[in-house]
Design a protein around this motif. Sequence first.
Motif, mmCIF file in Angstrom:
data_model
loop_
_atom_site.group_PDB
_atom_site.id
_atom_site.type_symbol
_atom_site.label_atom_id
_atom_site.label_comp_id
_atom_site.label_asym_id
_atom_site.label_seq_id
_atom_site.Cartn_x
_atom_site.Cartn_y
_atom_site.Cartn_z
ATOM 1 N N PHE A 162 10.309 -12.421 3.067
ATOM 2 C CA PHE A 162 9.475 -11.302 3.484
ATOM 3 C C PHE A 162 8.174 -11.831 4.050
ATOM 4 N N ARG A 163 7.718 -11.192 5.082
ATOM 5 C CA ARG A 163 6.439 -11.553 5.669
ATOM 6 C C ARG A 163 5.359 -10.709 5.005
ATOM 7 N N GLY A 164 4.341 -11.364 4.472
ATOM 8 C CA GLY A 164 3.303 -10.646 3.761
ATOM 9 C C GLY A 164 2.464 -9.782 4.680
ATOM 10 N N TRP A 165 2.164 -8.595 4.216
ATOM 11 C CA TRP A 165 1.289 -7.689 4.945
ATOM 12 C C TRP A 165 -0.052 -7.647 4.233
ATOM 13 N N ILE A 166 -1.034 -7.105 4.894
ATOM 14 C CA ILE A 166 -2.366 -7.027 4.325
ATOM 15 C C ILE A 166 -2.380 -6.029 3.168
ATOM 16 N N GLY A 167 -3.117 -6.356 2.118
ATOM 17 C CA GLY A 167 -3.221 -5.472 0.967
ATOM 18 C C GLY A 167 -4.501 -4.659 1.019
ATOM 19 N N VAL A 168 -4.374 -3.353 1.223
ATOM 20 C CA VAL A 168 -5.530 -2.463 1.310
ATOM 21 C C VAL A 168 -5.309 -1.299 0.345
ATOM 22 N N ASP A 169 -6.302 -1.030 -0.484
ATOM 23 C CA ASP A 169 -6.179 0.068 -1.437
ATOM 24 C C ASP A 169 -6.022 1.402 -0.709
ATOM 25 N N ASN A 170 -5.209 2.259 -1.289
ATOM 26 C CA ASN A 170 -5.011 3.603 -0.767
ATOM 27 C C ASN A 170 -5.857 4.566 -1.586
ATOM 28 N N PRO A 171 -6.805 5.275 -0.976
ATOM 29 C CA PRO A 171 -7.663 6.182 -1.744
ATOM 30 C C PRO A 171 -6.911 7.362 -2.356
ATOM 31 N N TRP A 172 -5.669 7.571 -1.951
ATOM 32 C CA TRP A 172 -4.899 8.712 -2.435
ATOM 33 C C TRP A 172 -3.994 8.368 -3.609
ATOM 34 N N THR A 173 -3.810 7.100 -3.904
ATOM 35 C CA THR A 173 -2.879 6.723 -4.965
ATOM 36 C C THR A 173 -3.571 5.879 -6.012
ATOM 37 N N ASN A 174 -2.913 5.739 -7.149
ATOM 38 C CA ASN A 174 -3.435 4.954 -8.251
ATOM 39 C C ASN A 174 -3.626 3.502 -7.828
ATOM 40 N N ASP A 175 -4.789 2.930 -8.112
ATOM 41 C CA ASP A 175 -5.100 1.558 -7.683
ATOM 42 C C ASP A 175 -4.118 0.539 -8.250
ATOM 43 N N ASP A 176 -3.466 0.889 -9.352
ATOM 44 C CA ASP A 176 -2.559 -0.055 -10.008
ATOM 45 C C ASP A 176 -1.285 -0.283 -9.208
ATOM 46 N N GLU A 177 -1.102 0.467 -8.118
ATOM 47 C CA GLU A 177 0.111 0.325 -7.312
ATOM 48 C C GLU A 177 -0.057 -0.671 -6.168
ATOM 49 N N THR A 178 -1.194 -1.385 -6.117
ATOM 50 C CA THR A 178 -1.352 -2.407 -5.096
ATOM 51 C C THR A 178 -0.574 -3.650 -5.497
ATOM 52 N N GLU A 179 -0.455 -4.606 -4.573
ATOM 53 C CA GLU A 179 0.302 -5.827 -4.846
ATOM 54 C C GLU A 179 -0.318 -6.577 -6.023
ATOM 55 N N ASN A 180 0.471 -6.901 -7.038
ATOM 56 C CA ASN A 180 0.005 -7.724 -8.153
ATOM 57 C C ASN A 180 1.198 -8.352 -8.839
ATOM 58 N N ASP A 181 0.915 -9.244 -9.788
ATOM 59 C CA ASP A 181 1.995 -10.016 -10.400
ATOM 60 C C ASP A 181 2.753 -9.245 -11.478
ATOM 61 N N GLU A 182 2.469 -7.963 -11.644
ATOM 62 C CA GLU A 182 3.196 -7.151 -12.610
ATOM 63 C C GLU A 182 4.343 -6.385 -11.948
ATOM 64 N N MET A 183 4.540 -6.595 -10.657
ATOM 65 C CA MET A 183 5.543 -5.833 -9.914
ATOM 66 C C MET A 183 6.759 -6.701 -9.616
ATOM 67 N N THR A 184 7.869 -6.054 -9.405
ATOM 68 C CA THR A 184 9.105 -6.763 -9.129
ATOM 69 C C THR A 184 9.845 -6.078 -7.999
ATOM 70 N N TYR A 185 10.660 -6.845 -7.272
ATOM 71 C CA TYR A 185 11.441 -6.266 -6.182
ATOM 72 C C TYR A 185 12.679 -5.552 -6.709
ATOM 73 N N VAL A 186 12.990 -4.405 -6.091
ATOM 74 C CA VAL A 186 14.173 -3.636 -6.440
ATOM 75 C C VAL A 186 14.926 -3.297 -5.160
ATOM 76 N N ASN A 187 16.228 -3.497 -5.178
ATOM 77 C CA ASN A 187 17.075 -3.126 -4.054
ATOM 78 C C ASN A 187 17.426 -1.638 -4.201
ATOM 79 N N LEU A 188 16.874 -0.806 -3.333
ATOM 80 C CA LEU A 188 17.064 0.632 -3.441
ATOM 81 C C LEU A 188 18.517 1.046 -3.231
ATOM 82 N N GLN A 189 19.262 0.255 -2.480
ATOM 83 C CA GLN A 189 20.662 0.581 -2.241
ATOM 84 C C GLN A 189 21.498 0.431 -3.504
#
Length: 469
Positions: A162-189
């Motif tokens: 995956f090519r990394g994209w810029i990480g910018v906080d979204n003022p409309w969503t919880n800040d905890d949903e930004t890129e961090n080491d507590e997240m994991t990839y999931v195959n939606l299919q």
Amino acid sequence: MVEAKVVVGNKESKEGRKKWTAIGAVLVVLVAIALTYKHAQNPKSCRCAQDSRKYTGIVEDCCCDYETVDSLNGAVLHPLLQELVTTPFFRYFKVKLWCDCPFWPDDGMCKLRDCSVCECPENEFPELFKRPMKHSLPSDDLKCQEGKPQSAVDRTLDSKAFRGWIGVDNPWTNDDETENDEMTYVNLQLNPERYTGYSGPSARRIWDAIYSENCPKYASGEICKEKKILYKLISGLHSSISIHIASDYLLDETTNWWGRNLELAYDRVLQYPDRVGNLYFTFLFVLRAVTKATNYLEQAEYDTGNTQEDLKAQSLVRHLLYNPKLQAACPLPFDEAKLWKGQSGPELKQEIQKHFRNISAIMDCVGCEKCRLWGKLQVLGLGTALKILFSVDSQNYPNQPLQLQRNEVIALVNLLNRLSESIKFVEEIVPSVEKTMEKFTSEPPAQEISLWQRIQDAVGGLRSVKLPL
């Protein structure tokens, strides 16, 4: 002795007649209920019921009508989105799945293995994205899964980069949903949105908190347009989720029989014109956000290391953004320029942003892992649409460019696809419901729950019930 036998025989005969009379009475009641239900659902016998399920004219607060939405969705958007979300870039979503409800202890009841999510194992991660995961779910911690090892998410990921994209906080969503080491990839299919068995007080509390605390419904004329739109967005999302549960429902757990639960779809959504209308509104709102972000989405790099699939994703995105049928029939699905007017506009925007951030945080309280996955994805997608439409003014502020996280784009497109599927389901379901009700005396369709099937089950159950004589 002979006379005694006759008396006993007559007594047994009377008792038998009483028993079958009781059974007959129950059957008469069941058939009467069925006929009444059929009559209520027959469009020829109730004109108001027929009219309430037909949606024509302009979708409220939008710039497109129901007929155009159905036509565009069926011919253009739905098939295109269905193909787009299967590409590597859009089928992998990064999400935090461990339990961390900030509002109340998690006591969710998730009884099916389909409630769990399959995560991508770390050994299949691209080297670029391998990070320590301090709070990922360890194998010996099954709190989130109620102690059931089979309730784990399918976390399988193929070896694509995956090519990394810029990480910018979204003022409309919880800040905890930004890129961090507590997240994991999931195959939606591998983790489709469907019925999971998640129900009861825990599930009701999620929606109660969303509606009562963050998105109250006021009577017409008592609420400003901006707050009304927030309510309609959440209602439309709720309707879409209910439809996906009903469209892929576990009809029989013992045989793992899945299919459509038409009664559930009707009970939760189809019998309420406002819920169907809010579904269409949410679809057009998100579609407008996607088209408004055309310049950004066109130039984005959908790079996963799979050249052929990445070129396909980019081509499909451009077909979505520049589709001539869409531009001709519904060039402006929703007009966001009409909002936030007046002196109190900035304060009102901050207030509604706070409400939506709370809704985003509530998704961590969902007691079902798979429901939490799709709840987080779709709320992030909706928050991304709000960000595109209301947080960037390129006309008045040309030096304020739109910046999106890769995860936001993935969520936005997948949300549009989920809404598109719901719109298509609604368009198709009414004839199916009517057909099912008309044929309730015959064998039910293989993939649908019918009233007659329930009657048969009830009658069969009478065989083992001891009736009072």
